[in-house]
Structure formats: structure tokens, C-alpha cells
Design a protein around this motif. Sequence first.
Motif, short mmCIF file in Angstrom:
data_model
loop_
_atom_site.label_atom_id
_atom_site.label_comp_id
_atom_site.label_asym_id
_atom_site.label_seq_id
_atom_site.Cartn_x
_atom_site.Cartn_y
_atom_site.Cartn_z
N ASN A 162 0.83 -1.20 0.00
CA ASN A 162 0.00 0.00 0.00
C ASN A 162 0.87 1.26 0.00
O ASN A 162 0.56 2.24 -0.67
CB ASN A 162 -0.95 -0.01 1.20
CG ASN A 162 -2.05 1.00 1.04
OD1 ASN A 162 -2.68 1.07 -0.01
ND2 ASN A 162 -2.28 1.79 2.07
N SER A 206 2.14 1.95 -3.50
CA SER A 206 1.05 2.47 -4.33
C SER A 206 0.78 3.95 -4.02
O SER A 206 0.60 4.76 -4.94
CB SER A 206 -0.23 1.65 -4.10
OG SER A 206 -1.30 2.17 -4.85
N GLU A 207 0.78 4.30 -2.76
CA GLU A 207 0.55 5.70 -2.37
C GLU A 207 1.67 6.60 -2.88
O GLU A 207 1.43 7.71 -3.34
CB GLU A 207 0.41 5.83 -0.85
CG GLU A 207 -0.89 5.26 -0.31
CD GLU A 207 -2.13 5.91 -0.94
OE1 GLU A 207 -2.18 7.15 -1.06
OE2 GLU A 207 -3.04 5.16 -1.34
N ARG A 208 2.91 6.13 -2.80
CA ARG A 208 4.05 6.91 -3.29
C ARG A 208 3.91 7.16 -4.79
O ARG A 208 4.12 8.27 -5.28
CB ARG A 208 5.36 6.17 -3.00
CG ARG A 208 6.61 6.89 -3.52
CD ARG A 208 7.88 6.07 -3.36
NE ARG A 208 7.82 4.72 -3.91
CZ ARG A 208 7.91 4.41 -5.21
NH1 ARG A 208 8.04 5.35 -6.10
NH2 ARG A 208 7.87 3.15 -5.61
N LYS A 222 1.08 7.17 -6.49
CA LYS A 222 -0.05 8.11 -6.69
C LYS A 222 0.39 9.55 -6.52
O LYS A 222 0.07 10.41 -7.34
CB LYS A 222 -1.18 7.81 -5.69
CG LYS A 222 -2.08 6.70 -6.08
CD LYS A 222 -3.19 6.54 -5.06
CE LYS A 222 -3.89 5.23 -5.23
NZ LYS A 222 -4.82 4.93 -4.16
N TYR A 247 -0.18 6.68 -13.76
CA TYR A 247 -0.29 5.74 -12.63
C TYR A 247 -0.28 4.29 -13.13
O TYR A 247 0.48 3.47 -12.63
CB TYR A 247 -1.55 6.02 -11.82
CG TYR A 247 -1.72 5.08 -10.66
CD1 TYR A 247 -0.96 5.24 -9.50
CD2 TYR A 247 -2.60 4.01 -10.72
CE1 TYR A 247 -1.08 4.36 -8.44
CE2 TYR A 247 -2.73 3.13 -9.65
CZ TYR A 247 -1.97 3.31 -8.52
OH TYR A 247 -2.09 2.43 -7.48
#
Length: 146
Positions: free
Chosen positions: A45, A48-50, A52, A74
Motif C-alpha cells: 500500500n 502504491s501511495e508513493r 499516486k 499511474y
Amino acid sequence: METTLSEFLECVPELPENVKYIASERFKSPVTGEPLEWEIRPLSNAESERIKVQCQKEATKKGRLNQARFTKLYNDTVMVECTVFPDLRNGQLQDKFGVKSADPVELLGKMLCLPGEYNGYLEKVTEVNGFVVNQYEEAAEEAKND
């Protein structure tokens, strides 16, 4: 049966495994003639956030987010980061496909040059990361069958 906190404290969660996938029937082993498998890993997670945040910055101009550009950036970045094998950053592989920019996204696009291959790979990467692919189609099918 009710779940207790001690069950969470005592359990050891299973780690997600990498997945082998034939992204294209066009890549065949010179030894066996069989299609070559690609290896895909799930992102954390945090990864993925990085991605985004990075893509939002790149897709924002004059304070406005270009949603189409964000989605493309993305998806491309996630596909590259999830690809364990082949190594899309490998110089020899990039040279073979004429990638001059050392950009792994460009290499992925040249390797999976058919739109169906590229989209199929995106769907598989999405699935490996725990998202339901075509969830709306599946829900519609279920509704028809009820």
C-alpha cells in the motif's frame, strides 16, 4: 463465531506471492518454443501511495489535475514497478527494442505493442494487486442471474 483480538495477535498473515503470467504469445523460448512467462509482484500500500503522489504531481499543471494523464501515468508506473521479470530497466533488453531513453514504460509499450496485450497485462497487474477486474460487469452478470 466471533473473532477475538487474540486471534489477530496470534495469526501470521500470509504474504502475497508473485504471479507468473504469459503477457504475449509472441515471445517464445528459443529452446522449447513455449511462450515466455513474465513475473508480476504485488505492490505494498505504501508503494502504491508513493506512486499516486508522484503521478499527481506530474499530472498537475497550474493547480489543475489532468485526470486522463494521471490515470495513464499511474497505470504505466504500476505495471513497471510490478514487473519482476523481464527486468524492464535492463539495458540489453532496452537496446534490443530500440529504447533510447532508458524509460522502462517505453520498453513495456514496445514489448507489448498490441493494444490487447497491453490492456491484458494491465488487467493482470490490477488483479495481482487485489483489485477486482471488471467488477461492474461481474455485478451486472450476477444481477441477471438472480
